[in-house]
Design a protein around this motif. Structure first.
Motif, PDB file in Angstrom:
ATOM      1  N   UNK A   1       0.849  -1.161   0.000  1.00 29.25           N
ATOM      2  CA  UNK A   1       0.000   0.000   0.000  1.00 29.25           C
ATOM      3  C   UNK A   1       0.906   1.238   0.000  1.00 29.25           C
ATOM      4  N   UNK A   2       0.489   2.259  -0.724  1.00 27.16           N
ATOM      5  CA  UNK A   2       1.198   3.537  -0.720  1.00 27.16           C
ATOM      6  C   UNK A   2       0.197   4.648  -0.984  1.00 27.16           C
ATOM      7  N   UNK A   3       0.617   5.855  -0.756  1.00 32.62           N
ATOM      8  CA  UNK A   3      -0.247   7.012  -0.958  1.00 32.62           C
ATOM      9  C   UNK A   3       0.282   7.886  -2.072  1.00 32.62           C
ATOM     10  N   UNK A   4      -0.421   8.945  -2.328  1.00 28.19           N
ATOM     11  CA  UNK A   4      -0.018   9.918  -3.346  1.00 28.19           C
ATOM     12  C   UNK A   4       0.473  11.182  -2.655  1.00 28.19           C
ATOM     13  N   UNK A   5       1.514  11.776  -3.219  1.00 27.00           N
ATOM     14  CA  UNK A   5       2.042  13.033  -2.695  1.00 27.00           C
ATOM     15  C   UNK A   5       1.382  14.240  -3.359  1.00 27.00           C
ATOM     16  N   UNK A   6       0.991  14.053  -4.621  1.00 28.09           N
ATOM     17  CA  UNK A   6       0.389  15.139  -5.406  1.00 28.09           C
ATOM     18  C   UNK A   6      -0.876  14.630  -6.077  1.00 28.09           C
ATOM     19  N   UNK A   7      -1.921  15.406  -6.023  1.00 32.05           N
ATOM     20  CA  UNK A   7      -3.164  15.075  -6.712  1.00 32.05           C
ATOM     21  C   UNK A   7      -3.316  15.983  -7.911  1.00 32.05           C
ATOM     22  N   UNK A   8      -3.782  15.405  -8.996  1.00 31.46           N
ATOM     23  CA  UNK A   8      -4.027  16.197 -10.198  1.00 31.46           C
ATOM     24  C   UNK A   8      -5.351  16.952 -10.106  1.00 31.46           C
ATOM     25  N   UNK A   9      -6.166  16.610  -9.124  1.00 34.04           N
ATOM     26  CA  UNK A   9      -7.504  17.208  -8.972  1.00 34.04           C
ATOM     27  C   UNK A   9      -8.319  17.076 -10.249  1.00 34.04           C
ATOM     28  N   UNK A  10      -8.069  15.991 -10.984  1.00 33.94           N
ATOM     29  CA  UNK A  10      -8.717  15.822 -12.279  1.00 33.94           C
ATOM     30  C   UNK A  10     -10.159  15.355 -12.177  1.00 33.94           C
ATOM     31  N   UNK A  11     -10.674  15.243 -10.973  1.00 38.46           N
ATOM     32  CA  UNK A  11     -12.114  15.009 -10.822  1.00 38.46           C
ATOM     33  C   UNK A  11     -12.873  16.317 -11.038  1.00 38.46           C
ATOM     34  N   UNK A  12     -12.147  17.444 -10.987  1.00 37.86           N
ATOM     35  CA  UNK A  12     -12.749  18.744 -11.284  1.00 37.86           C
ATOM     36  C   UNK A  12     -12.685  18.999 -12.790  1.00 37.86           C
ATOM     37  N   UNK A  13     -13.721  19.617 -13.308  1.00 38.77           N
ATOM     38  CA  UNK A  13     -13.737  19.924 -14.744  1.00 38.77           C
ATOM     39  C   UNK A  13     -12.745  21.038 -15.029  1.00 38.77           C
ATOM     40  N   UNK A  14     -11.882  20.796 -16.006  1.00 39.73           N
ATOM     41  CA  UNK A  14     -10.915  21.788 -16.457  1.00 39.73           C
ATOM     42  C   UNK A  14     -10.403  21.329 -17.810  1.00 39.73           C
ATOM     43  N   UNK A  15      -9.754  22.216 -18.496  1.00 39.31           N
ATOM     44  CA  UNK A  15      -9.176  21.848 -19.788  1.00 39.31           C
ATOM     45  C   UNK A  15      -7.874  21.080 -19.552  1.00 39.31           C
ATOM     46  N   UNK A  16      -7.420  20.319 -20.547  1.00 41.44           N
ATOM     47  CA  UNK A  16      -6.128  19.659 -20.403  1.00 41.44           C
ATOM     48  C   UNK A  16      -4.999  20.660 -20.116  1.00 41.44           C
ATOM     49  N   UNK A  17      -5.057  21.828 -20.713  1.00 40.29           N
ATOM     50  CA  UNK A  17      -4.037  22.850 -20.481  1.00 40.29           C
ATOM     51  C   UNK A  17      -4.063  23.329 -19.026  1.00 40.29           C
ATOM     52  N   UNK A  18      -5.250  23.527 -18.481  1.00 40.38           N
ATOM     53  CA  UNK A  18      -5.372  23.935 -17.079  1.00 40.38           C
ATOM     54  C   UNK A  18      -4.859  22.837 -16.143  1.00 40.38           C
ATOM     55  N   UNK A  19      -5.178  21.594 -16.474  1.00 46.82           N
ATOM     56  CA  UNK A  19      -4.720  20.479 -15.651  1.00 46.82           C
ATOM     57  C   UNK A  19      -3.195  20.361 -15.695  1.00 46.82           C
ATOM     58  N   UNK A  20      -2.608  20.537 -16.873  1.00 42.69           N
ATOM     59  CA  UNK A  20      -1.152  20.486 -17.012  1.00 42.69           C
ATOM     60  C   UNK A  20      -0.502  21.558 -16.152  1.00 42.69           C
ATOM     61  N   UNK A  21      -1.020  22.762 -16.191  1.00 38.95           N
ATOM     62  CA  UNK A  21      -0.452  23.846 -15.384  1.00 38.95           C
ATOM     63  C   UNK A  21      -0.591  23.547 -13.898  1.00 38.95           C
ATOM     64  N   UNK A  22      -1.746  23.063 -13.496  1.00 37.34           N
ATOM     65  CA  UNK A  22      -1.988  22.739 -12.094  1.00 37.34           C
ATOM     66  C   UNK A  22      -0.990  21.703 -11.585  1.00 37.34           C
ATOM     67  N   UNK A  23      -0.829  20.612 -12.311  1.00 38.19           N
ATOM     68  CA  UNK A  23       0.039  19.542 -11.818  1.00 38.19           C
ATOM     69  C   UNK A  23       1.512  19.906 -11.949  1.00 38.19           C
ATOM     70  N   UNK A  24       1.903  20.630 -12.984  1.00 33.62           N
ATOM     71  CA  UNK A  24       3.315  21.018 -13.088  1.00 33.62           C
ATOM     72  C   UNK A  24       3.666  22.056 -12.024  1.00 33.62           C
TER      73      UNK A  24
END
Length: 76
Positions: free
Chosen positions: A1-24
């Motif tokens: 078992x392990x956890x995540x350090x960073x969430x992409x929050x991709x359950x929220x509606x956003x464009x791929x460009x917005x998601x890329x900026x958020x996670x980077x």
């Protein structure tokens, strides 16, 4: 078992460009970690090639995690 350090929050509606900026931005702040993506999300699938390019261009590494083999704990 392990956890995540960073969430992409991709359950929220956003464009791929917005998601890329958020996670980077989150990755720049943390500098390393396990990132959780939800693979059935279309925006995440569309963003993923650009994210993999970002990782390559910034000297990050993708690590393949596999389940442990039963009974192999002492076999180093």
């Amino acid at each position: 078992m392990f956890g995540a350090d960073l969430w992409a929050s991709d359950w929220n509606r956003m464009t791929p460009k917005q998601e890329l900026k958020l996670i980077t931005d989150r990755l720049k702040a943390a500098r390393k970690g396990i990132i959780l993506f939800h693979d059935p999300k279309a925006q995440t699938a569309a963003m993923l090639p650009a994210f993999l390019r970002y990782l390559r261009d910034n000297d990050y590494h993708v690590v393949h995690i596999v389940p442990a083999v039963p009974g192999a704990e002492g076999a180093h």
